[in-house]
Design a protein around this motif. Structure first.
Motif, PDB file in Angstrom:
ATOM      1  N   MET A   1       0.843  -1.200   0.000  1.00  0.00           N
ATOM      2  CA  MET A   1       0.000   0.000   0.000  1.00  0.00           C
ATOM      3  C   MET A   1       0.879   1.252   0.000  1.00  0.00           C
ATOM      4  O   MET A   1       1.899   1.304   0.689  1.00  0.00           O
ATOM      5  N   SER A   3       2.090   5.040   0.745  1.00  0.00           N
ATOM      6  CA  SER A   3       1.990   6.017   1.826  1.00  0.00           C
ATOM      7  C   SER A   3       2.219   7.445   1.318  1.00  0.00           C
ATOM      8  O   SER A   3       2.078   8.401   2.077  1.00  0.00           O
ATOM      9  N   SER A 130      -0.040  11.277   8.474  1.00  0.00           N
ATOM     10  CA  SER A 130       0.821  11.115   9.642  1.00  0.00           C
ATOM     11  C   SER A 130       1.923  12.161   9.584  1.00  0.00           C
ATOM     12  O   SER A 130       2.091  12.954  10.501  1.00  0.00           O
ATOM     13  N   ASP A 190     -10.906   5.564   6.599  1.00  0.00           N
ATOM     14  CA  ASP A 190      -9.629   4.906   6.874  1.00  0.00           C
ATOM     15  C   ASP A 190      -8.927   4.664   5.544  1.00  0.00           C
ATOM     16  O   ASP A 190      -9.439   3.946   4.680  1.00  0.00           O
ATOM     17  N   ARG A 192      -6.609   2.811   4.666  1.00  0.00           N
ATOM     18  CA  ARG A 192      -6.294   1.409   4.397  1.00  0.00           C
ATOM     19  C   ARG A 192      -7.431   0.716   3.654  1.00  0.00           C
ATOM     20  O   ARG A 192      -7.202  -0.195   2.857  1.00  0.00           O
ATOM     21  N   TYR A 196      -4.514   2.516   0.807  1.00  0.00           N
ATOM     22  CA  TYR A 196      -3.425   3.443   1.089  1.00  0.00           C
ATOM     23  C   TYR A 196      -3.061   3.388   2.566  1.00  0.00           C
ATOM     24  O   TYR A 196      -3.866   2.995   3.415  1.00  0.00           O
ATOM     25  N   LEU A 197      -1.845   3.841   2.856  1.00  0.00           N
ATOM     26  CA  LEU A 197      -1.416   4.060   4.226  1.00  0.00           C
ATOM     27  C   LEU A 197      -1.486   5.554   4.512  1.00  0.00           C
ATOM     28  O   LEU A 197      -1.479   6.375   3.590  1.00  0.00           O
ATOM     29  N   THR A 201       3.761   7.354   6.312  1.00  0.00           N
ATOM     30  CA  THR A 201       3.954   6.153   7.111  1.00  0.00           C
ATOM     31  C   THR A 201       5.043   5.282   6.503  1.00  0.00           C
ATOM     32  O   THR A 201       5.077   5.064   5.291  1.00  0.00           O
ATOM     33  N   ASP A 203       6.303   2.074   5.378  1.00  0.00           N
ATOM     34  CA  ASP A 203       5.611   0.831   5.044  1.00  0.00           C
ATOM     35  C   ASP A 203       6.495  -0.413   5.161  1.00  0.00           C
ATOM     36  O   ASP A 203       6.089  -1.500   4.758  1.00  0.00           O
ATOM     37  N   MET A 208       5.874  -0.481  10.156  1.00  0.00           N
ATOM     38  CA  MET A 208       4.509  -0.877  10.475  1.00  0.00           C
ATOM     39  C   MET A 208       4.387  -1.343  11.925  1.00  0.00           C
ATOM     40  O   MET A 208       3.397  -1.080  12.599  1.00  0.00           O
ATOM     41  N   GLU A 211       4.261   1.723  14.030  1.00  0.00           N
ATOM     42  CA  GLU A 211       2.954   2.384  13.988  1.00  0.00           C
ATOM     43  C   GLU A 211       1.934   1.638  14.848  1.00  0.00           C
ATOM     44  O   GLU A 211       1.136   2.253  15.560  1.00  0.00           O
TER      45      GLU A 211
END
Length: 410
Positions: A1, A3, A130, A190, A192, A196-197, A201, A203, A208, A211
């Motif tokens: 995904m 970010s 983020s 969300d 996700r 997507y993140l 973030t 990845d 992860m 996070e």
């Protein structure tokens, strides 16, 4: 995904559109309609302004219920209902001539705007960003002021050429149009769920895991009611200041200057508020929300001293420019401070209460400053109160920060 993608910035742009629909158009530009409507209907201006007060009050009330509605019906359905109520009621205002109908539609408009801002906007930003969270927050929320600066003269000219009725209908249509991208473009609350993140973030497996650890800490973090009450008081006090610049024309006349000079002070404050909102988020990403907010509070305190002490026009303009920073605290700072103090997990249930405080304070601030002048014959007590509020709020903010730092250390 991914970010980092165009979709993240598209979401930010769509939130700017919602900010325009929720606050920029129906609230920040409504002042230009009051006098034309009052003159047309041959009623008091205060009677016409009541429907705006009801809009602000219902916006405050709805802030408390938006998270539940989003949880039950989903983000998209909630904002669709908000757009229908806000845009539809604003459009219908152009077809009525009775004050009781103005008040009913003003109430419905307030419910609609409450479903759109500020709670849904900040929740989306928190979920999708983020990294650069402060910058994106400040940019999105600043569009309320930007809209007011751009569209107030536009609607003033439209009222002169087309009448307030047609202008209200145009505003209603624009409320819907600016919100359409957020309704039509497929995305989820969300990221996700959309593949997507959150922006920025890491990845990698290590990122992860880090996070997940942050989220777990947020979920387990105890929320101190004592400290939250202090933040609520901070928010309410600071929001009481945003009505002060609206009285700059009267303040100038009290110093034997023209109302045009006071209107210039108001314009300076409105323009500077945009810069302070944009700058606060950027500075917060580097200094942190507490230090950046304390710096802004200090600038507002300095502006209060200038307006309280000096009568020279250049210094009054400087004071007005610095006082524009007051608009950045309830909108941008409170959002960033809530996440900083209580975490992203608790943000959804705590911020709506603070949003209620900001809307409620905004609804009474204009009248409060006016009453101070009515009872004292001077605006000096209002600036003295503003100075006191900023000094007290600096102490409150440092106290909360110190207590939370000790809790984290333990």
């Amino acid at each position: 995904m991914q970010s980092r993608s165009r979709m993240h910035w598209l979401v930010a742009v769509m939130m700017c559109g919602l900010a325009i629909s929720a606050v920029g158009l129906p609230i920040m530009t409504n002042g230009v309609f009051i006098t034309p409507i009052a003159d047309s209907l041959n009623v008091y201006r205060g009677s016409v302004a009541m429907h705006n007060t009801l809009t602000l009050f219902m916006k405050a009330v709805m802030s408390l219920y938006v998270p539940r509605l989003i949880s039950r019906f989903g983000f998209k359905r909630t904002i669709i209902l908000g757009v229908i109520l806000a845009g539809g009621s604003n459009y219908l205002l152009g077809w009525v001539s009775s004050l009781w109908l103005f008040n009913i539609l003003g109430t419905l408009r307030g419910i609609g705007t409450g479903l759109l801002a500020w709670v849904p906007l900040t929740i989306v930003i928190n979920e999708w960003f983020s990294e650069k969270h402060g910058l994106v927050t400040s940019v999105v929320l600043s569009f309320s002021s930007i809209t007011g600066a751009i569209f107030s003269p536009v609607f003033s000219n439209l009222i002169d050429s087309l009448g307030w009725e047609q202008s209200y209908r145009i505003m209603g249509i624009l409320i819907v149009l600016f919100a359409l991208p957020a309704i039509l473009v497929p995305f989820t609350l969300d990221p996700r769920d959309s593949g997507y993140l959150p922006y920025g973030t890491d990845d990698s497996e290590k990122g992860m895991a880090r996070e997940r650890e942050v989220v777990k800490r947020d979920e387990q973090r105890d929320v101190s009611l004592f400290l939250f009450v202090h933040l609520f008081i901070f928010t309410l006090f600071q929001t009481l200041l945003i009505g002060v610049p609206q009285h700059f024309p009267g303040f100038a006349q009290s110093l034997s200057y023209s109302s045009d000079m006071g209107a210039t002070m108001l314009s300076i404050a409105m323009v500077s508020s945009i810069g302070f909102k944009l700058g606060l988020g950027y500075v917060s990403d580097h200094w942190g929300p507490v230090r950046s907010t304390v710096s802004i509070l200090a600038l507002i305190a300095v502006s209060s001293v200038i307006l309280l002490t000096f009568e020279l026009v250049p210094l009054l303009y400087v004071g007005a420019f610095l006082f524009g920073a007051a608009f950045s605290i309830p909108s941008v700072s409170v959002t960033l401070l809530t996440k900083e103090f209580f975490g992203r997990y608790n943000f959804t249930r705590l911020y709506p209460i603070l949003a209620f405080s900001t809307s409620l304070g905004g609804a009474i601030s204009l009248a409060a400053v006016g009453f101070i002048y009515d009872f004292t014959g001077s605006y000096a007590p209002a600036f003295a109160v503003a100075l006191g509020i900023n000094l007290v709020n600096i102490l409150i903010l440092l106290f909360i920060s110190n207590r939370i730092s000790k809790q984290k250390a333990v």
